[in-house]
Each structure stands twice: as structure tokens, then as C-alpha cells.
Design an enzyme around this catalytic site. Structure first.
Site: not given
Ligand code: FCB
Length: 464
Positions: A171, A350
Site C-alpha cells: 500500500e 488483505e
Molecule cells: C491496511 C494495512 C494493514 C491493516 C489493515 C486494516 O491498510 O495494510 O496493515 O492495518 O489496513
């Protein structure tokens, strides 16, 4: 159809199931074996920046408890585990000699995973920069990109023989925008110019590290993880549309466009008054070298007006951080990425949610049905995208464990496994059981009554 009459959806053979974490959020042991402070070790010491005034000193104590954690992953049936490597353990001075004692931890972790039949899926940078480099300007300093490539080389020389996919960054949007523009994250600066500079140097770092990965471990795959936040205008007013376009370009196109040889979104660069000063000859070629896999992090959609993101009313299904729960936006996002950019393979790296986990007094079981619904309905969208030809390779739930949620501290619980921060005991929640069963069956039954998510608010910029 199952006995109960509800549809069962099955994933293609080989679909990868697992979970994700990151170093600073779970590891603890901030000074062990020569580790230096990261920008997050320093940032968490500032007053008022972390909601519960906590830090990462112990976190989930994963550095000491990693064997138990891998055993639990194995019990749950994971195919893969995404974690990140702390630069501060490997090259404590940011540049210069490799700290082999620090690398030993990842060496042991990877072997433990491989012995348990779990694919290690490491990310080289998940936000914890050596603070010595932050002091020299962090990602606003071009030198940081070169230092990142050298650190990558140190890691690959030691671990390159046992990892099939290397992810450079997690990210970059969050690092550049929340770290250097809004100041919510480390290093807490508030400068648009710094954010733009950081964004380019992050991508340059990806490109330079990518070259090293290709030369040191030519049989491995190169990946990057980007986050996306589908955005819709709150109304038909031209101002809301214009504001949505800027946010869409900033949040969703700023990194994927240059990765695919399109350069940074020009109108939005102009809107920010960026003069491209940081972009040197050859940078964009490095940045757009082909990747093998795009990691996608998705949590929520946002509705935009001229004042920015519109907060959700109480009628909206949302998590405890106020993020709208909206699985349909994931399906739309995946189709958009496939249609517009066609990366050779895609993976959800994620996706998950913090919810008010209810502990049932009699059995002590942690009932998190809303997390089950979240994961299930997002996986359903992934399944639909696969049926439409989107090359989705797998799904990694965020997160394996409750952990340190950055500026929010330990309040939000994203884990499918609870961590008792007093005893460090891990307790799988009901969602972990559900997930484990889904992995074993390579699919799951849909509910007879689907959750009614909100429809579109305005036109999605991902439809065209
Ligand atoms: C993302 C991050 C991760 C976590 C989630 C909830 O942006 O990559 O580390 O904090 O959010």
C-alpha cells in the site's frame, strides 16, 4: 445445492487460502538481536497520535511465539501466510551491513512454515522504515529507494531460495498519503508536496527492488500490493463528480497506472500542482517493468462530495471503524482491474473487518458472525469474478491475529484469532472455525437470506 437448500459455491482447484499480518503490528521485540528503531517505534512515542497511546513493543509477541502461530495456521489448514519483513532487523542502519542475527528470525519462520506445508508470502516493506532513514527525509529522499533495493538484495541472498513470490511494497498510497499528507500515520507530516515526492520514490523503490529480485531469484515471481477504495459521487452535482474523480485518481489509479506504463494520472497531477521534479530519466521504465502478480487490499467503498468522504449514517452496515461493509464493490473493483490493466494474476492480499466480537459466557466461545458474513460475502464476490474470467489466485484474510492497528492502537479487532494482550493467549474465534471449514471444502454454503447491502449511490468510476 446442499441439504438445506442453500447454494454451495466451490472455488477452482488450487485456489490459495490463507491470512496476512505485518511485522510492526504483531512482532514485538523492538531491540532484539540488533534491531534498530523504525519510524513507527518513534511515531508511537509522540503524544496524541495513537488513539490508546499504545505502541508495538510487545504487540502479539510473535517473534517469540511464532512456532505456536504457525502451528495454529497449520491446524486451520492455511495454504499460505503473508507476513512482512522488518527492514530494521535486517539492515539496522538503513544502509550498509546486513544484520544476520535479525535475518535469522525470518529464516526460522520460513522454515517453520515450509515444514508445515504453508507457503511463505513475504512483503519487503509494510510501513516500518528504519528511523535513521526517516530522519533523512524518509521516502521524500530519493536515496531511500536505492537503500530499499540494497536491503532487498540482503534479504534475497539469504531467503531467495525458499520463497516463490516476492512482494515489494504494501500500500504505497497509505505511506505517501497518510504518512506525508494527512499526518495520521508515521512520520506524521502534512505536506501535499512531500506526499507526491514520497509516492514517486516508493514506486522507484519498487522498480529498483524488482530488478534485484529478478537477478537474484530469477525463478521467483515479482508482486506488489496496492489498496483500492472504490469511490462514488454523493450526488449528480458537478462538484461532487469532480471531487470523486480526483479521489479516484489518487486512491485507485496513482500506483496502478504507472505500473502499467501509463504514467501518473495527468489531470490529477496538475490539480495538485505537481511539476514531476522527482521523476528522472528511466524511472518510469523501471516502475513499469512487468509484475507477475498484483496483490489487492480491499476494505470499503467511499461516497464523495466536495467536502471529501461522506461519513456513514447509522443505517449503513459498517465496521467498528466506521468503514462501510460493501462486498459488491469488490466484485466491481476486480473486474475493473482485469479489464483496464489485465495483470497476469491477481490475489486478495488483505480483506477483513473489526467487529464487536461477542464472547458467550457459557462456552467462552467468541461469536463473530458479522465477520463470518463479511469474509463469506467478499469471497462470494471473488468467486463471481473468477467465473467472469478474472484470474484470482487466492484470498488472504486480514488478519490472522488481533493486532496493533496503527493510529487506532489495539482497539479494532481484525483477527480471526483473538489475542489476550495480558496473557498473549490466542483463541480462535468462530470465524476461524468457519474459515477452516471453508478451506477444507474449498468453498462454502451461501446463506438462504443474503445480506442486503446498499445499492449504488452514484456512478462508479470503475464501470467505464
Ligand atoms: C491496511 C494495512 C494493514 C491493516 C489493515 C486494516 O491498510 O495494510 O496493515 O492495518 O489496513
Amino acid at each position: 445445492m446442499s441439504d438445506t437448500g442453500s447454494a454451495f459455491i466451490e472455488f477452482p482447484e488450487g485456489f490459495v487460502w490463507g491470512s496476512a499480518t505485518s511485522s510492526f503490528q504483531i512482532e514485538g521485540s523492538p531491540t532484539l538481536d540488533g534491531k534498530s528503531p523504525s519510524n513507527w517505534d518513534v511515531f508511537t512515542r509522540k503524544e496524541g497520535v495513537i488513539k490508546d497511546a499504545s505502541n508495538g513493543d510487545v504487540a502479539c509477541d510473535h517473534v517469540r511465539l511464532y512456532k505456536d502461530d504457525v502451528a495454529l495456521m497449520s491446524k486451520l489448514g492455511f495454504d499460505a501466510y503473508r507476513f512482512s519483513i522488518a527492514w530494521t532487523r535486517v539492515v539496522p542502519d538503513g544502509v550498509g551491513p546486513t544484520n544476520h542475527a535479525g535475518l535469522d528470525f525470518y529464516d526460522r519462520l520460513i522454515d517453520e512454515l515450509l515444514n508445515a506445508g504453508i507457503r511463505p508470502f513475504p512483503t519487503l516493506y509494510h510501513w516500518d522504515l528504519p528511523n535513521v532513514l526517516e530522519e533523512k527525509g524518509g521516502w521524500t529522499n530519493r536515496e531511500t529507494a536505492y537503500a530499499f533495493a540494497d536491503y532487498t538484495e540482503a534479504v534475497l541472498e539469504r531467503l531467495g531460495d525458499r520463497v516463490d513470490t516476492w512482494t515489494t511494497l504494501n500500500e504505497p498510497y497509505v505511506v505517501a498519503n497518510l504518512g506525508y499528507v494527512t499526518g495520521e500515520m508515521a512520520p506524521g507530516h502534512t505536506s501535499r508536496a512531500e506526499g507526491l515526492s514520497a509516492s514517486h520514490h516508493l514506486m522507484l523503490g519498487h522498480g529498483l527492488a524488482g530488478e534485484r529480485i529478478r537477478s537474484i531469484a530469477p525463478d521467483s515471481r515479482l508482486a506488489i500490493v496496492l489498496n483500492f477504495t472504490p469511490s462514488e459521487p454523493a450526488s449528480d452535482a458537478p462538484g461532487d463528480h469532480a471531487a470523486t474523480q480526483v479521489i479516484h485518481d489518487t486512491d485507485n489509479r496513482w500506483y496502478i497506472d504507472p505500473l502499467h506504463g501509463r504514467g501518473y494520472p495527468a489531470e490529477t497531477a496538475e490539480h495538485y500542482g505537481w511539476d514531476y521534479n522527482e521523476v528522472h530519466d528511466g524511472d518510469m521504465e523501471l516502475i513499469s517493468q512487468p509484475i507477475d502478480l498484483l496483490g489487492i487490499n480491499y476494505y470499503f467503498r467511499q461516497i464523495i462530495s466536495t467536502d471529501g468522504a461522506v461519513p456513514n449514517g447509522p443505517d449503513v452496515i459498517q465496521n467498528t471503524m466506521g468503514w462501510e461493509v460493501h462486498p459488491p464493490s469488490l466484485g466491481r473493483l476486480l473486474r475493473w482491474i482485469h479489464r483496464e490493466y489485465a495483470p497476469p494474476a491477481m490475489m486478495i492480499t488483505e480483506n477483513g473487518c473489526p467487529m464487536p466480537d461477542e464472547i458467550r459466557a457459557d462456552s467462552g466461545q467468541i461469536i463473530d458472525d458479522d465477520r463470518i458474513a463479511y469474509v463469506r460475502d467478499h469471497l462470494h464476490q471473488v468467486h463471481g469474478a473468477i467465473e467472469d474470467g478474472v484470474p484470482m489466485e487466492g484470498y488472504l484474510v486480514w488478519s490472522m491475529l488481533d493486532n496493533f492497528e496503527w493510529a487506532w492502537g489495539y482497539g479494532p479487532t481484525f483477527g480471526i484469532v483473538e489475542v489476550d494482550y495480558d496473557t498473549l493467549e490466542r483463541r480462535p474465534k468462530k470465524s476461524a472455525e468457519w474459515y477452516s471449514e471453508a478451506i477444507a471444502a474449498n468453498g462454502f454454503a451461501l446463506p438462504e437470506t443474503p445480506v442486503a447491502y446498499r445499492g449504488p449511490i452514484g456512478p462508479s468510476l470503475m464501470d467505464s
